[in-house]
Scaffold this motif. Structure first.
Motif, PDB file in Angstrom:
ATOM      1  N   LEU A 111       1.902  33.069 -32.203  1.00 46.00           N
ATOM      2  CA  LEU A 111       1.615  32.301 -33.421  1.00 46.00           C
ATOM      3  C   LEU A 111       1.354  33.240 -34.604  1.00 46.00           C
ATOM      4  CD1 LEU A 111      -0.689  29.533 -31.936  1.00 46.00           C
ATOM      5  CD2 LEU A 111       1.539  29.152 -33.009  1.00 46.00           C
ATOM      6  N   ALA A 112       0.639  34.336 -34.360  1.00 40.09           N
ATOM      7  CA  ALA A 112       0.294  35.278 -35.427  1.00 40.09           C
ATOM      8  C   ALA A 112       1.520  35.948 -36.022  1.00 40.09           C
ATOM      9  CB  ALA A 112      -0.679  36.332 -34.905  1.00 40.09           C
ATOM     10  N   ILE A 113       2.555  36.160 -35.208  1.00 48.71           N
ATOM     11  CA  ILE A 113       3.775  36.815 -35.717  1.00 48.71           C
ATOM     12  C   ILE A 113       4.898  35.802 -35.982  1.00 48.71           C
ATOM     13  CG2 ILE A 113       3.188  39.049 -34.704  1.00 48.71           C
ATOM     14  CD1 ILE A 113       5.263  38.448 -32.490  1.00 48.71           C
ATOM     15  N   ASN A 114       4.503  34.525 -36.061  1.00 49.30           N
ATOM     16  CA  ASN A 114       5.430  33.430 -36.392  1.00 49.30           C
ATOM     17  C   ASN A 114       6.598  33.285 -35.426  1.00 49.30           C
ATOM     18  OD1 ASN A 114       4.061  32.447 -38.716  1.00 49.30           O
ATOM     19  ND2 ASN A 114       4.785  34.255 -39.811  1.00 49.30           N
ATOM     20  N   LYS A 115       6.306  33.465 -34.133  1.00 52.30           N
ATOM     21  CA  LYS A 115       7.310  33.221 -33.096  1.00 52.30           C
ATOM     22  C   LYS A 115       7.162  31.791 -32.604  1.00 52.30           C
ATOM     23  CE  LYS A 115       9.129  37.349 -32.685  1.00 52.30           C
ATOM     24  NZ  LYS A 115      10.515  37.649 -32.832  1.00 52.30           N
ATOM     25  N   VAL A 116       8.213  31.281 -32.024  1.00 47.17           N
ATOM     26  CA  VAL A 116       8.217  29.910 -31.513  1.00 47.17           C
ATOM     27  C   VAL A 116       7.319  29.812 -30.279  1.00 47.17           C
ATOM     28  CG1 VAL A 116       9.676  28.104 -30.496  1.00 47.17           C
ATOM     29  CG2 VAL A 116      10.531  29.485 -32.392  1.00 47.17           C
ATOM     30  N   VAL A 117       6.544  28.743 -30.207  1.00 41.47           N
ATOM     31  CA  VAL A 117       5.737  28.433 -29.017  1.00 41.47           C
ATOM     32  C   VAL A 117       6.032  26.990 -28.606  1.00 41.47           C
ATOM     33  CG1 VAL A 117       3.873  30.057 -29.555  1.00 41.47           C
ATOM     34  CG2 VAL A 117       3.734  27.695 -30.385  1.00 41.47           C
ATOM     35  N   LYS A 118       5.766  26.702 -27.350  1.00 37.72           N
ATOM     36  CA  LYS A 118       5.928  25.330 -26.873  1.00 37.72           C
ATOM     37  C   LYS A 118       4.847  24.467 -27.500  1.00 37.72           C
ATOM     38  CE  LYS A 118       7.675  26.645 -22.321  1.00 37.72           C
ATOM     39  NZ  LYS A 118       7.418  26.542 -20.867  1.00 37.72           N
ATOM     40  N   GLN A 119       5.236  23.313 -27.998  1.00 39.92           N
ATOM     41  CA  GLN A 119       4.292  22.395 -28.640  1.00 39.92           C
ATOM     42  C   GLN A 119       4.151  21.140 -27.785  1.00 39.92           C
ATOM     43  OE1 GLN A 119       5.431  21.584 -32.705  1.00 39.92           O
ATOM     44  NE2 GLN A 119       6.265  23.635 -32.950  1.00 39.92           N
ATOM     45  N   PHE A 120       2.933  20.579 -27.784  1.00 39.57           N
ATOM     46  CA  PHE A 120       2.682  19.338 -27.067  1.00 39.57           C
ATOM     47  C   PHE A 120       3.667  18.278 -27.551  1.00 39.57           C
ATOM     48  CE2 PHE A 120       0.550  15.270 -26.495  1.00 39.57           C
ATOM     49  CZ  PHE A 120       0.206  15.361 -25.166  1.00 39.57           C
ATOM     50  N   PRO A 121       4.291  17.535 -26.664  1.00 38.86           N
ATOM     51  CA  PRO A 121       3.953  17.279 -25.269  1.00 38.86           C
ATOM     52  C   PRO A 121       4.475  18.310 -24.266  1.00 38.86           C
ATOM     53  CG  PRO A 121       5.713  15.818 -25.906  1.00 38.86           C
ATOM     54  CD  PRO A 121       5.319  16.614 -27.133  1.00 38.86           C
ATOM     55  N   ASP A 122       5.175  19.341 -24.730  1.00 43.57           N
ATOM     56  CA  ASP A 122       5.548  20.431 -23.833  1.00 43.57           C
ATOM     57  C   ASP A 122       4.297  21.253 -23.545  1.00 43.57           C
ATOM     58  OD1 ASP A 122       7.233  21.888 -22.260  1.00 43.57           O
ATOM     59  OD2 ASP A 122       8.429  22.723 -23.893  1.00 43.57           O
ATOM     60  N   PHE A 123       4.344  22.147 -22.589  1.00 39.33           N
ATOM     61  CA  PHE A 123       3.137  22.876 -22.181  1.00 39.33           C
ATOM     62  C   PHE A 123       3.524  24.183 -21.509  1.00 39.33           C
ATOM     63  CE2 PHE A 123       4.388  19.741 -19.034  1.00 39.33           C
ATOM     64  CZ  PHE A 123       4.616  20.534 -17.917  1.00 39.33           C
ATOM     65  N   TYR A 124       2.521  25.012 -21.321  1.00 42.52           N
ATOM     66  CA  TYR A 124       2.655  26.225 -20.524  1.00 42.52           C
ATOM     67  C   TYR A 124       1.892  26.016 -19.227  1.00 42.52           C
ATOM     68  CZ  TYR A 124       4.312  28.741 -24.650  1.00 42.52           C
ATOM     69  OH  TYR A 124       5.023  29.134 -25.749  1.00 42.52           O
ATOM     70  N   PHE A 125       2.481  26.448 -18.137  1.00 40.23           N
ATOM     71  CA  PHE A 125       1.832  26.377 -16.831  1.00 40.23           C
ATOM     72  C   PHE A 125       2.074  27.711 -16.138  1.00 40.23           C
ATOM     73  CE2 PHE A 125       1.889  25.450 -12.244  1.00 40.23           C
ATOM     74  CZ  PHE A 125       0.620  24.919 -12.105  1.00 40.23           C
ATOM     75  N   LEU A 126       0.999  28.333 -15.685  1.00 41.92           N
ATOM     76  CA  LEU A 126       1.077  29.621 -15.016  1.00 41.92           C
ATOM     77  C   LEU A 126       0.282  29.505 -13.717  1.00 41.92           C
ATOM     78  CD1 LEU A 126       2.031  32.566 -15.262  1.00 41.92           C
ATOM     79  CD2 LEU A 126      -0.076  33.045 -16.515  1.00 41.92           C
ATOM     80  N   SER A 127       0.910  29.887 -12.604  1.00 49.11           N
ATOM     81  CA  SER A 127       0.273  29.691 -11.309  1.00 49.11           C
ATOM     82  C   SER A 127       0.470  30.919 -10.421  1.00 49.11           C
ATOM     83  CB  SER A 127       0.883  28.471 -10.633  1.00 49.11           C
ATOM     84  OG  SER A 127       0.449  28.366  -9.297  1.00 49.11           O
ATOM     85  N   THR A 128      -0.480  31.151  -9.553  1.00 51.67           N
ATOM     86  CA  THR A 128      -0.339  32.206  -8.541  1.00 51.67           C
ATOM     87  C   THR A 128       0.362  31.674  -7.300  1.00 51.67           C
ATOM     88  OG1 THR A 128      -2.500  31.696  -7.621  1.00 51.67           O
ATOM     89  CG2 THR A 128      -2.417  33.397  -9.320  1.00 51.67           C
ATOM     90  N   VAL A 129       0.572  30.388  -7.240  1.00 52.59           N
ATOM     91  CA  VAL A 129       1.211  29.760  -6.067  1.00 52.59           C
ATOM     92  C   VAL A 129       2.712  29.852  -6.204  1.00 52.59           C
ATOM     93  CG1 VAL A 129       1.491  27.620  -4.780  1.00 52.59           C
ATOM     94  CG2 VAL A 129      -0.721  28.213  -5.735  1.00 52.59           C
TER      95      VAL A 129
END
Length: 117
Positions: A99-117
């Motif tokens: 966000l600070a360098i004005n790059k694209v991020v996923k916006q709600f309703p999209d999301f980020y999910f990170l798992s060790t599984v």
């Protein structure tokens, strides 16, 4: 006070996993999940499950954890909160940098999910 036009990060610790919604000032809000705060975390995880493919390993694992958590007589903290916290810190730091360098991020309703599984 005028709006600051700042994105809001909404992180959720799921034990061995991290879930992050980013609400943009002009985007959809979390009211799409639920209007009240009571039980909101549970509803946020169900929202994630509804958006995730039925055959994914992560979905099956999260469904199992959620089912066990919901069936407990006495509500306890999910297991491995430290692991989820570490995942969320890394995820939030990465998104804040983007966000600070004005790059694209996923916006709600999209999301980020990170798992060790």
């Amino acid at each position: 006070m005028p709006a600051k036009n700042i994105p809001a990060l909404h992180p959720y610790n799921i034990g061995w996993a991290a879930l992050l919604f980013i609400i943009m000032p002009d985007g959809a809000g979390l009211a799409k999940i639920a209007n009240g705060y009571k039980g909101f975390e549970n509803k946020a995880v169900h929202f994630f499950l509804n958006k995730t493919g039925s055959g994914s390993k992560q979905r099956k694992w999260v469904e199992q954890v959620l089912t066990e958590y919901d069936s407990e007589d006495k509500q306890q903290s999910p297991p491995q909160l430290a692991t989820g916290s570490w995942l969320l810190v890394g995820l939030c730091a990465t998104v804040l940098y983007r966000l600070a360098i004005n790059k694209v991020v996923k916006q709600f309703p999209d999301f980020y999910f990170l798992s060790t599984v």
